[in-house]
Motif scaffolding. Structure first.
Motif: not given
Length: 874
Positions: A20-36, A56-62
């Motif tokens: 958790x040291x990195x305190x910010x990441x990109x919000x979940x990307x739409x399903x049609x785009x790879x997360x970046x 981890x569950x094949x869906x973007x989530x916190x």
């Protein structure tokens, strides 16, 4: 290079960080785009802990909403911690251990689920498949006993999933999964970076590294490419010290005595290969990816990765040298050139799209890997098996004819491996905001390994025309070269080996359903996976026999065993969990999950465990999958407006029908074989926390505590019909008049499994601040502790004080150890510079102690490293 004492004092602040040291990441990307990931350069100055998004569950989530024990390291965190290899990463992974023979040569274990590790010779053919899956994006990188050491540069994140992941990730993820997820091209922004570092290793050679990344929107908003290249040189720190090899009368259990008495034992030396710092490692690679946004609903990603790892020398050390001398720290006595060259390439493609309300993902990949390794095996020459191929003139040698004579004791093994791995997966999922959500898919993979293994310790001269003529005229005997099949003539000194092909095809279908019983409060999930494996092993195992004495080279005498084995199996593995958000910031969960790993084959089915000359056990052709069932409860919480995070889990795991390997030449034959054996139970817990003490000061920690034990004690049963004692436990072996008791190789009830430390924990402190002129600075401090563990199960013979080694399965206690790392740095505009140190206390510890080379060897952690890193971004 001399280090200023002031610099050493500055480096006393430690750099350790965690999920958790990195305190910010990109919000979940739409399903049609790879997360970046598009994180701010100094995210840790944020006033709160922020969100870490995972798939981890094949869906973007916190990750705070994922009901499993999970750790995630974002790209920014990896850079802050100077993590580029798994050896760097494991320091921050409680509940993960690593049995490693060197770069790209090891097994990863989670939660103490291990039955030991035998080393790398023949591993591509004989080692069971791992029970921890390794993924590069969506492509499986698993390999028996040789986990691909992915170089971590330009990574979006690394996810570490603990516990069975068999429903979504299949047979390799029995105990967990490690997922390396790369950064994807950005369609809108030109960006790039470059980084270089230099460092010194205590008592070793210098190190250096460099990498560069460029992101180019070729058609802004429609098509972009991203490329990264890297090169790292790790200087050696193990010294191969000069040594002789003098045969002793006690070698071979006393069989060497007549040769020594006759003065027929030449003394060998390693002077031609002795050198300091003889284990340098060079890693080079590149990755190129392209992203095409076809329209608002569809995009296509293609990526090509290449990595070349060149490890020279050996990564192990010997406490006692080959001639019985006591060696110093990080020293070895090796007699042959040694190396491990590991080349891998991966092509991957992913199509994302929408079909109505459904999200579709098709992903595929094709991986090739080529490994060439050679390692010293001279220790085998002190055993009865080794001297058999090096001496003639008595019944202890390959030929009893003529006067006693021994030839060179220097031996080695050489392994050449090629593999291909093709996979395809199709997933469909409903919108993430539906109250009832479904994800389902189909999976196919085709995994092939081609292994050419040579044990080159036969030093009796081969039967060239000249040698054969001399032998037939009454001179010293010669021995014809081994053959793997008619017409395939092997090298003069090859005594044993195999040409084997191995692999499987897997077809699978999986589905997972989630329902919000109370929206945003109570959610139930259930899923299952159907799998069908078709597995095979073909080829030949060849060896040198007495009927090859005094016959011409090229004479085929049927000295090989043909392998042509096939098996298939199928079944279901399932999971279910219940997740309750007591408040928006406090979640508790219960998870039930199942995992498994594929079975495999043994090379031969010979009779072993002889009593009065009669075999009592026939080695089986194959062994079956083993299975893991996990029951886990946990909580994930944040407090004080997201300034304190506290996660915990408690689990009960049952590992059944566990695959075990045996190699005991004096009793169980001269080739390794595997069988299904005992059951294990692991009860444990893990705690993770992070506190934002002030806007710039963070305290991070994690730890695990496990109680792992064997729950039953099967025995090796006499399975040869008609033999005395048929269908009963084998309790004695030996020749007439020399019978001895036979220890149950499966272990005893209550004993501790291998590579299962009772506790592991780490803690770290990071402070960020700004000062005049817009400079941003940081300092990090912390430590990591790994408890003691054994390298083999409890009933394996102890290696403590043993110098006459006759088995590769000696049991050693690997002492617990603590490491301390540190870094300080400054950032200004696009530039950053930092000083770092690892293993600052210069602790010496072994991560893998073994008798696999017929001598006690230890793979040490790297000594203290002090370095400077400079980076530039635009």
């Amino acid at each position: 290079m001399k280090i200023n004492p002031i610099t050493c004092a500055v480096l006393a602040a430690l750099a350790v960080n965690y999920a958790y040291a990195d305190t910010t990441t990109t919000p979940p990307a739409p399903a049609t785009q790879p997360a970046a990931a598009t994180q701010p350069a100094n995210a840790s100055n944020a006033a709160t802990l922020g969100i870490v998004t995972v798939t981890a569950q094949h869906t973007a989530e916190d990750m705070q909403d994922v009901p499993i024990t999970l750790q995630a390291f974002t790209g920014n965190t990896l850079q802050q911690l100077n993590i580029v290899s798994f050896d760097d990463l494991i320091k921050y992974l409680p509940n993960v251990t690593f049995a490693a023979n060197g770069p790209g040569q090891g097994n990863i274990y989670m939660r103490g689920l291990s039955t030991g590790f035998l080393g790398n010779q023949s591993s591509a053919t004989i080692a069971p498949f791992p029970n921890v899956a390794v993924y590069l994006d969506d492509q499986s990188m698993q390999f028996p006993a040789r986990n691909l050491d992915v170089y971590m540069v330009d990574m979006e994140r690394v996810e570490v999933l603990e516990g069975p992941q068999g429903t979504l990730f299949g047979g390799g993820a029995e105990a967990g999964a490690i997922r390396y997820i790369t950064n994807k091209p950005n369609l809108e922004k030109v960006s790039g970076s470059a980084e270089a570092s230099t460092s010194v290793t205590d008592g070793g050679a210098p190190n250096n590294s460099a990498n560069a990344m460029i992101n180019l929107p070729i058609i802004p908003g429609t098509f972009a490419v991203r490329g990264v290249i890297y090169n790292e040189h790790d200087g050696g720190y193990i010294d191969n010290v000069p040594s002789t090899y003098t045969r002793q009368p006690t070698d071979g259990g006393g069989a060497m005595a007549p040769y020594v008495a006759a003065g027929a034992t030449p003394v060998a030396n390693n002077y031609s290969v002795a050198q300091n710092n003889w284990n340098p490692v060079d890693t080079q690679g590149a990755r190129l990816s392209g992203l095409w946004k076809i329209n608002d609903d569809w995009n296509f990603l293609i990526a090509e990765s290449y990595q070349d790892l060149d490890a020279k020398g050996q990564s192990s050390t010997y406490p006692i040298g080959i001639d019985g001398q006591t060696l110093g720290t990080n020293q070895i006595t090796s007699f042959v050139p040694a190396w491990n060259n590991d080349h891998s390439a991966n092509s991957a493609w992913t199509l994302n799209g929408q079909i109505g309300d459904l999200s579709l993902v098709y992903t595929g990949g094709y991986t090739t890997r080529h490994v060439s390794e050679q390692q010293d095996y001279t220790g085998y020459s002190r055993s009865a098996g080794g001297m058999y191929y090096q001496c003639t003139g008595t019944s202890a040698g390959l030929s009893s004819a003529g006067k006693p004579i021994c030839y060179s004791p220097v031996g080695y093994w050489n392994d050449t491996v090629a593999s291909t791995h093709q996979s395809h997966e199709l997933r469909l999922s409903t919108p993430e905001d539906y109250r009832f959500r479904v994800i389902g898919g189909l999976y196919y993979e085709d995994f092939n390994i081609d292994d050419h293994m040579r044990f080159d310790y036969k030093t009796i001269p081969s039967c060239t025309p000249e040698n054969l003529a001399s032998a037939l005229a009454g001179g010293y005997p010669c021995v014809a070269n081994a053959q793997s099949s008619p017409g395939v003539n092997l090298a003069d000194n090859t005594a044993f080996g195999e040409n084997a092909e191995r692999g499987y095809k897997q077809e699978a279908a999986f589905a997972s359903m989630s329902y919000d019983i109370i929206p945003d409060v109570l959610t139930a999930t259930a899923g299952t996976r159907y799998y069908h494996y078709s597995e095979w092993e073909t080829g030949t195992e060849f060896y040198t026999e007495g009927n090859m004495v005094n016959v011409p080279n090229g004479t085929y005498v049927g000295d090989d065993t043909v392998m042509n084995y096939h098996q298939s199996y199928h079944g279901f593995k399932s999971r279910a969990n219940l997740m309750w958000h007591i408040t928006p910031d406090m979640m508790v969960y219960y998870t039930f999950s199942q995992g498994f790993r594929p079975g495999g084959f043994n090379r031969t089915t010979s009779g072993v465990a002889k009593l009065d000359g009669e075999a009592q056990y026939q080695k089986p052709i194959n062994y079956a999958p083993d299975t893991l069932t996990n029951n886990e409860i946990g909580f994930k919480t944040t407090f004080f407006d997201d300034r304190l995070l506290l996660n915990g889990s408690f689990y009960d795991m049952r590992w059944d029908n566990v695959q075990m390997q045996f190699f005991n030449p004096l009793v169980l034959g001269n080739t390794t074989f595997a069988v299904n054996g005992p059951n294990y139970k692991v009860d444990g817990g893990e705690l993770q926390f992070q506190a934002k003490l002030t806007d710039g000061l963070s305290l991070i920690g994690a730890g695990s505590l496990n109680h792992a034990k064997q729950t039953n004690s099967p025995c090796l049963i006499n399975n040869i019909p008609g033999s005395a004692g048929y269908n009963t436990c084998i309790i004695e072996t030996g020749a007439v008049g020399d019978v001895s008791s036979f220890a149950n190789p499966f272990g005893t009830v209550g004993s501790v499994p291998a590579f299962s430390p009772r506790s592991q924990y780490n803690m770290r402190l990071r402070y960020d601040w700004t000062f005049n002129g817009g400079f941003k600075a940081f300092a990090q401090a912390g430590f990591n502790r790994t408890g003691s563990m054994y390298n083999q199960p409890a009933t394996y013979p102890s290696g403590a004080g043993v110098t006459d080694i006759t088995t590769v399965e000696l049991r050693y206690l690997q002492a617990g150890y603590t490491t301390v790392d540190a870094s300080v740095g400054v950032t200004k505009d696009n530039w950053d510079v930092s000083l770092y140190g690892t293993n600052l206390t210069n602790n010496h510890a072994s991560v893998f102690t073994s008798s696999a080379q017929f001598i006690e060897s230890e793979v040490p952690i790297r000594p203290r490293v002090l370095g400077l890193k400079v980076g530039f971004k635009f």
